[in-house]
Design a protein around this motif. Sequence first.
Motif, mmCIF file in Angstrom:
data_model
loop_
_atom_site.group_PDB
_atom_site.id
_atom_site.type_symbol
_atom_site.label_atom_id
_atom_site.label_comp_id
_atom_site.label_asym_id
_atom_site.label_seq_id
_atom_site.Cartn_x
_atom_site.Cartn_y
_atom_site.Cartn_z
ATOM 1 N N GLU A 87 -23.342 -2.687 -2.586
ATOM 2 C CA GLU A 87 -23.189 -2.672 -1.113
ATOM 3 C C GLU A 87 -23.240 -4.189 -1.435
ATOM 4 O OE1 GLU A 87 -20.796 -2.862 1.985
ATOM 5 O OE2 GLU A 87 -20.980 -1.438 0.225
ATOM 6 N N LEU A 88 -24.631 -4.839 -2.006
ATOM 7 C CA LEU A 88 -24.962 -6.266 -1.557
ATOM 8 C C LEU A 88 -23.935 -7.144 -2.483
ATOM 9 C CD1 LEU A 88 -28.884 -5.040 -1.799
ATOM 10 C CD2 LEU A 88 -27.479 -6.253 0.524
ATOM 11 N N GLN A 89 -24.008 -6.193 -4.236
ATOM 12 C CA GLN A 89 -22.812 -7.344 -5.370
ATOM 13 C C GLN A 89 -22.389 -7.200 -4.226
ATOM 14 O OE1 GLN A 89 -23.292 -4.631 -8.431
ATOM 15 N NE2 GLN A 89 -22.906 -7.029 -9.638
ATOM 16 N N GLN A 90 -21.628 -6.407 -3.743
ATOM 17 C CA GLN A 90 -19.916 -6.886 -3.410
ATOM 18 C C GLN A 90 -19.724 -8.046 -2.379
ATOM 19 O OE1 GLN A 90 -18.823 -2.889 -2.547
ATOM 20 N NE2 GLN A 90 -18.124 -2.115 -3.881
ATOM 21 N N HIS A 91 -21.164 -8.521 -1.676
ATOM 22 C CA HIS A 91 -21.447 -9.247 -0.792
ATOM 23 C C HIS A 91 -22.083 -10.571 -1.456
ATOM 24 C CE1 HIS A 91 -20.205 -5.807 1.778
ATOM 25 N NE2 HIS A 91 -19.933 -6.969 2.852
ATOM 26 N N GLY A 92 -21.956 -10.878 -2.764
ATOM 27 C CA GLY A 92 -22.737 -11.877 -3.401
ATOM 28 C C GLY A 92 -24.052 -12.117 -3.094
ATOM 29 N N ALA A 100 -27.654 -2.246 3.842
ATOM 30 C CA ALA A 100 -27.481 -3.380 3.380
ATOM 31 C C ALA A 100 -26.767 -4.141 4.517
ATOM 32 C CB ALA A 100 -26.468 -2.899 2.245
ATOM 33 N N ASN A 101 -25.826 -3.011 4.775
ATOM 34 C CA ASN A 101 -24.864 -3.951 5.597
ATOM 35 C C ASN A 101 -25.055 -4.493 6.759
ATOM 36 O OD1 ASN A 101 -22.094 -3.721 4.338
ATOM 37 N ND2 ASN A 101 -22.015 -1.270 5.242
ATOM 38 N N ILE A 102 -26.547 -3.802 7.330
ATOM 39 C CA ILE A 102 -26.508 -4.691 8.345
ATOM 40 C C ILE A 102 -27.973 -5.952 7.978
ATOM 41 C CG2 ILE A 102 -28.953 -4.061 10.073
ATOM 42 C CD1 ILE A 102 -28.123 -0.965 10.030
ATOM 43 N N VAL A 103 -28.669 -5.717 7.068
ATOM 44 C CA VAL A 103 -28.913 -7.143 6.548
ATOM 45 C C VAL A 103 -27.378 -8.047 5.756
ATOM 46 C CG1 VAL A 103 -29.885 -8.451 4.792
ATOM 47 C CG2 VAL A 103 -30.854 -5.796 5.207
ATOM 48 N N ILE A 104 -26.802 -7.503 5.434
ATOM 49 C CA ILE A 104 -25.440 -8.105 5.507
ATOM 50 C C ILE A 104 -24.965 -8.986 6.622
ATOM 51 C CG2 ILE A 104 -23.078 -9.281 4.861
ATOM 52 C CD1 ILE A 104 -24.216 -6.727 2.356
ATOM 53 N N ASP A 105 -24.844 -7.887 7.798
ATOM 54 C CA ASP A 105 -24.288 -8.832 9.283
ATOM 55 C C ASP A 105 -25.585 -9.604 9.861
ATOM 56 O OD1 ASP A 105 -22.494 -6.660 9.180
ATOM 57 O OD2 ASP A 105 -22.296 -5.268 10.038
#
Length: 336
Positions: A84-89, A303-308
């Motif tokens: 997930e992290l890789q997909q968001h850079g 992962a999405n929480i950190v990204i958001d």
Amino acid sequence: MVTIKDVAAMANVSTATVSRAINSPELVSDERREAVQRAIAALNYHPNDIARSLQKSESYVVGVLVPDITNIFTTDVISAIGTELQQHGYAMFLAISNHDPQTEQALVNLMMEKRVAGIIMLGSRRPNEESDRLINNAALSVPIVAIDYTNNCNLYCVRMDETHGIFKAVNYLYKLGHRRIAFINGTTSIVTHYYKNIGYVNAMTKLGLEQYIQPLTVEVSPDYAGGAKGVDLLLRGSVVPTAIVTGGDKMAIGAYYGLFDNGLRLPIDMSLVGFSGSTISGYTTPPMTTIDQKSAYLGTLAANIVIDVCSGSTNVDRNVIIEPELLIRGSCRRIG
């Protein structure tokens, strides 16, 4: 987020003095330098974090701190987080504490010094006041997600309702006619095993089976050897079970071996339920009935929480609880 202004206010100096005390300490008087150092220590803030607040630079690295990498659940979570992290850079900075609070503290400090964008911490932590204080302060600077239980209001929490998961496993065996239902668990000084034990005790009590709780509960190392040892302990106890629930698939697989080594067959002579829903649980003989902990989903959510949060979102749920699912396979049978 704590800023350089907070440090300056506590030290009763200007922000320029804070900057000089960090980057060119020889230009600052001993009295003011010591005041800045005391303020940084009190706020548990790091020089690189202050530099970040001055420079407005951004990091695209997320720290992932795990207690070990031998756990089946852990490896699945790490894989999902990394994808997930890789997909968001974003890149992943993976660190292992080996269940040691002091190592955990050092790794959190290192991640903060490396200016990570956020931190994801997996469960199976040993409660520790100093570690909790450090994590609490770090969470004022970067988003920290615990895939675990937490009472820390500064952290984001993503977890499976493990207590209810064990409750469902015991209740399922009860409906199959079992009454002497044993529990092979890890040590309850570890948070995850503590809450799983609550689920077992609650279920046995509600079903009127309190008399079996003490003789049919064993604590072992949460691995293959522990599962096998748990079976030996139960078979030599004062009450022999007809079914076993385990606190993890790894212990359950060890229990498979322990039962085989004692001449018992699954599910003819004993029924067994694991906990994790790991891939390997579907390839045992017979395939293992288990509580699906949805590891990949939990990792993706964290992962999405950190990204958001790093993207500036303010509408992020701080406490996400996932409902467990019982995967019924071939390791249990009806009796009576």
